[in-house]
Design a protein around this motif. Structure first.
Motif, PDB file in Angstrom:
ATOM      1  N   ALA A   1       0.839  -1.197   0.000  1.00 33.58           N
ATOM      2  CA  ALA A   1       0.000   0.000   0.000  1.00 33.58           C
ATOM      3  C   ALA A   1       0.871   1.244   0.000  1.00 33.58           C
ATOM      4  O   ALA A   1       1.991   1.256   0.515  1.00 33.58           O
ATOM      5  N   THR A   2       0.334   2.326  -0.585  1.00 30.70           N
ATOM      6  CA  THR A   2       1.021   3.603  -0.512  1.00 30.70           C
ATOM      7  C   THR A   2       0.826   4.172   0.891  1.00 30.70           C
ATOM      8  O   THR A   2       0.013   3.690   1.676  1.00 30.70           O
TER       9      THR A   2
ATOM     10  N   ALA B   1      -6.128  14.997 -18.236  1.00 30.28           N
ATOM     11  CA  ALA B   1      -5.629  13.639 -17.997  1.00 30.28           C
ATOM     12  C   ALA B   1      -4.228  13.665 -17.390  1.00 30.28           C
ATOM     13  O   ALA B   1      -3.914  12.879 -16.481  1.00 30.28           O
ATOM     14  N   VAL B   2      -3.390  14.572 -17.884  1.00 30.95           N
ATOM     15  CA  VAL B   2      -2.038  14.700 -17.322  1.00 30.95           C
ATOM     16  C   VAL B   2      -2.110  15.130 -15.854  1.00 30.95           C
ATOM     17  O   VAL B   2      -1.387  14.605 -14.998  1.00 30.95           O
ATOM     18  N   LEU B   3      -2.996  16.076 -15.560  1.00 35.79           N
ATOM     19  CA  LEU B   3      -3.145  16.543 -14.177  1.00 35.79           C
ATOM     20  C   LEU B   3      -3.650  15.428 -13.267  1.00 35.79           C
ATOM     21  O   LEU B   3      -3.226  15.326 -12.107  1.00 35.79           O
ATOM     22  N   ILE B   4      -4.542  14.580 -13.776  1.00 38.20           N
ATOM     23  CA  ILE B   4      -5.018  13.445 -12.983  1.00 38.20           C
ATOM     24  C   ILE B   4      -3.862  12.508 -12.659  1.00 38.20           C
ATOM     25  O   ILE B   4      -3.705  12.057 -11.524  1.00 38.20           O
ATOM     26  N   GLN B   5      -3.028  12.231 -13.664  1.00 34.22           N
ATOM     27  CA  GLN B   5      -1.895  11.342 -13.434  1.00 34.22           C
ATOM     28  C   GLN B   5      -0.913  11.942 -12.431  1.00 34.22           C
ATOM     29  O   GLN B   5      -0.403  11.237 -11.547  1.00 34.22           O
ATOM     30  N   VAL B   6      -0.650  13.233 -12.548  1.00 33.02           N
ATOM     31  CA  VAL B   6       0.240  13.896 -11.591  1.00 33.02           C
ATOM     32  C   VAL B   6      -0.345  13.823 -10.186  1.00 33.02           C
ATOM     33  O   VAL B   6       0.362  13.552  -9.208  1.00 33.02           O
ATOM     34  N   ALA B   7      -1.653  14.050 -10.063  1.00 34.99           N
ATOM     35  CA  ALA B   7      -2.303  13.987  -8.751  1.00 34.99           C
ATOM     36  C   ALA B   7      -2.239  12.582  -8.170  1.00 34.99           C
ATOM     37  O   ALA B   7      -2.075  12.413  -6.952  1.00 34.99           O
ATOM     38  N   MET B   8      -2.346  11.556  -9.010  1.00 29.80           N
ATOM     39  CA  MET B   8      -2.261  10.177  -8.529  1.00 29.80           C
ATOM     40  C   MET B   8      -0.924   9.928  -7.850  1.00 29.80           C
ATOM     41  O   MET B   8      -0.834   9.223  -6.837  1.00 29.80           O
ATOM     42  N   LEU B   9       0.121  10.507  -8.398  1.00 27.72           N
ATOM     43  CA  LEU B   9       1.448  10.335  -7.804  1.00 27.72           C
ATOM     44  C   LEU B   9       1.654  11.274  -6.618  1.00 27.72           C
ATOM     45  O   LEU B   9       2.196  10.871  -5.584  1.00 27.72           O
TER      46      LEU B   9
ATOM     47  N   SER C   1       2.317   4.215  -6.836  1.00 23.89           N
ATOM     48  CA  SER C   1       3.745   4.242  -6.546  1.00 23.89           C
ATOM     49  C   SER C   1       4.524   4.403  -7.851  1.00 23.89           C
ATOM     50  O   SER C   1       3.996   4.171  -8.946  1.00 23.89           O
ATOM     51  N   GLY C   2       5.787   4.791  -7.728  1.00 25.44           N
ATOM     52  CA  GLY C   2       6.624   4.916  -8.915  1.00 25.44           C
ATOM     53  C   GLY C   2       6.794   3.603  -9.635  1.00 25.44           C
ATOM     54  O   GLY C   2       6.866   3.554 -10.867  1.00 25.44           O
ATOM     55  N   ARG C   3       6.827   2.511  -8.887  1.00 28.42           N
ATOM     56  CA  ARG C   3       6.953   1.182  -9.482  1.00 28.42           C
ATOM     57  C   ARG C   3       5.749   0.870 -10.360  1.00 28.42           C
ATOM     58  O   ARG C   3       5.868   0.317 -11.452  1.00 28.42           O
ATOM     59  N   GLU C   4       4.573   1.228  -9.875  1.00 25.55           N
ATOM     60  CA  GLU C   4       3.357   0.983 -10.638  1.00 25.55           C
ATOM     61  C   GLU C   4       3.270   1.882 -11.866  1.00 25.55           C
ATOM     62  O   GLU C   4       2.714   1.500 -12.893  1.00 25.55           O
ATOM     63  N   LEU C   5       3.843   3.067 -11.755  1.00 26.27           N
ATOM     64  CA  LEU C   5       3.784   4.018 -12.863  1.00 26.27           C
ATOM     65  C   LEU C   5       4.427   3.440 -14.117  1.00 26.27           C
ATOM     66  O   LEU C   5       3.966   3.689 -15.229  1.00 26.27           O
ATOM     67  N   TRP C   6       5.490   2.660 -13.934  1.00 26.93           N
ATOM     68  CA  TRP C   6       6.154   2.078 -15.099  1.00 26.93           C
ATOM     69  C   TRP C   6       5.211   1.177 -15.881  1.00 26.93           C
ATOM     70  O   TRP C   6       5.191   1.189 -17.113  1.00 26.93           O
ATOM     71  N   VAL C   7       4.412   0.370 -15.179  1.00 22.43           N
ATOM     72  CA  VAL C   7       3.452  -0.503 -15.855  1.00 22.43           C
ATOM     73  C   VAL C   7       2.393   0.338 -16.567  1.00 22.43           C
ATOM     74  O   VAL C   7       2.018   0.060 -17.707  1.00 22.43           O
TER      75      VAL C   7
ATOM     76  N   VAL D   1       5.138  -7.062 -12.491  1.00 24.38           N
ATOM     77  CA  VAL D   1       5.472  -6.168 -11.381  1.00 24.38           C
ATOM     78  C   VAL D   1       5.136  -6.821 -10.049  1.00 24.38           C
ATOM     79  O   VAL D   1       5.910  -6.777  -9.097  1.00 24.38           O
ATOM     80  N   TYR D   2       3.951  -7.422  -9.979  1.00 28.34           N
ATOM     81  CA  TYR D   2       3.500  -8.134  -8.783  1.00 28.34           C
ATOM     82  C   TYR D   2       3.355  -9.616  -9.137  1.00 28.34           C
ATOM     83  O   TYR D   2       2.280 -10.048  -9.547  1.00 28.34           O
ATOM     84  N   PRO D   3       4.418 -10.401  -9.027  1.00 33.16           N
ATOM     85  CA  PRO D   3       4.321 -11.824  -9.383  1.00 33.16           C
ATOM     86  C   PRO D   3       3.196 -12.497  -8.608  1.00 33.16           C
ATOM     87  O   PRO D   3       3.060 -12.294  -7.395  1.00 33.16           O
TER      88      PRO D   3
END
Length: 298
Positions: free
Chosen positions: A4-5, A78-86, A92-98, A275-277
């Protein structure tokens, strides 16, 4: 709550304090578990829900004569939503890659599909590649966001999950077929059969609160595909894009798109699995004489 974050850990702790004295059995306990399930699902969908709100709001209230094109406004939102999610620790940054990878693969498909006339966007704005506005990639990213978030919010575990290298080969074939079926044989039914063969034995274990529910994973796949199909109907009604049979006026999206979304969702499942085996639930391992090496399917 695993993975969890920081914000989600605080929300989880608050929820446990509120529910600490709740009954463990009976009708009230069942209703509480159901409410927690719905709230977790809503929390997992926050990216997609926010994006859908933007699309509908643009249809209802965005002025046609605004100096900023509607598609560009939706891209910026959409970009602002993504920025707000982070920024608010919802991803998490790990999830962002996926999510970014799913964004890229989705945009590549959009470029091809619009070029061959499978669907079309309004030709306005400058934030686009060819005939594809950049907000379209965020719709795929929203699916990826839901997949990674639901995985950890429900602390998902799996029994009899297929080998990941087999699922990767199938996902690659599914992605390739989205392109090749336009000039070659459409293999979607063979691919659907492959999905059934691989995942038919798999059972998903999802921790709601006190209870862990167990569901056939194929049934879960079908449910998510149906949910995305319903969201697609809202998106096309709002004019975010249109299929050829909607050119003369909106009508419900063809139910045949359910199979497309089902197969596309498999791609996101496979990406998330890297990412999450997939893990065998600890309770299952304690109850069976299973080698720990079975916890992760390579």
């Amino acid at each position: 709550m695993q993975r969890a974050t920081s914000l989600e850990r605080r929300v989880d702790a608050l929820a446990h304090r509120v529910l600490r004295d709740a009954p463990a059995n009976g009708i009230r306990a069942g209703l509480i578990e159901f409410a927690v399930f719905i709230l977790k699902q809503a929390w997992a969908c926050v990216f997609g829900a926010a994006l859908l709100v933007v699309i509908v709001a643009a249809r209802l209230w965005y002025p046609d004569d605004a100096p900023l094109a509607r598609n560009d406004a939706m891209t910026i939102a959409a970009v602002l939503i993504q920025v707000a999610m982070l920024a608010f620790r919802l991803e998490s940054g790990r999830e962002l890659w996926v999510i970014v990878l799913f964004h890229i693969t989705g945009t590549a498909m959009e470029l091809f599909k619009t070029d061959v006339g499978s669907w079309a966007y309004a030709a306005d704005g400058v934030l686009r590649i060819g005939g594809v506005p950049l907000f379209s990639g965020f719709m795929y990213a929203a699916v990826g966001s839901y997949m990674v978030r639901v995985y950890r919010l429900f602390d998902l575990g799996f029994t009899r999950y297929p080998r990941r290298w087999m699922t990767a080969i199938l996902a690659a074939a599914i992605y390739l077929n989205f392109f090749t079926h336009h000039w070659w044989w459409d293999a979607r039914w063979v691919l659907l059969a492959g999905v059934v063969l691989l995942w038919l034995p798999t059972v998903m274990h999802a921790r709601v609160w006190r209870r862990t529910i167990r569901l056939p994973l194929l049934l879960v796949f079908a449910g998510v595909a149906l949910f995305i199909y319903l969201a697609e109907n809202i998106g096309t009604w709002a004019g975010a894009w249109a299929y050829p049979d909607q050119a003369g006026g909106w009508q419900p999206v063809s139910p045949s798109k359910l199979t497309s979304w089902f197969l596309l969702m498999i791609i996101s499942v496979v990406l998330v699995a890297w990412v999450y085996p997939p893990q065998v639930p600890a309770a299952v391992l304690r109850s069976e004489p299973v080698d720990d090496r079975r916890r992760v399917r390579p």
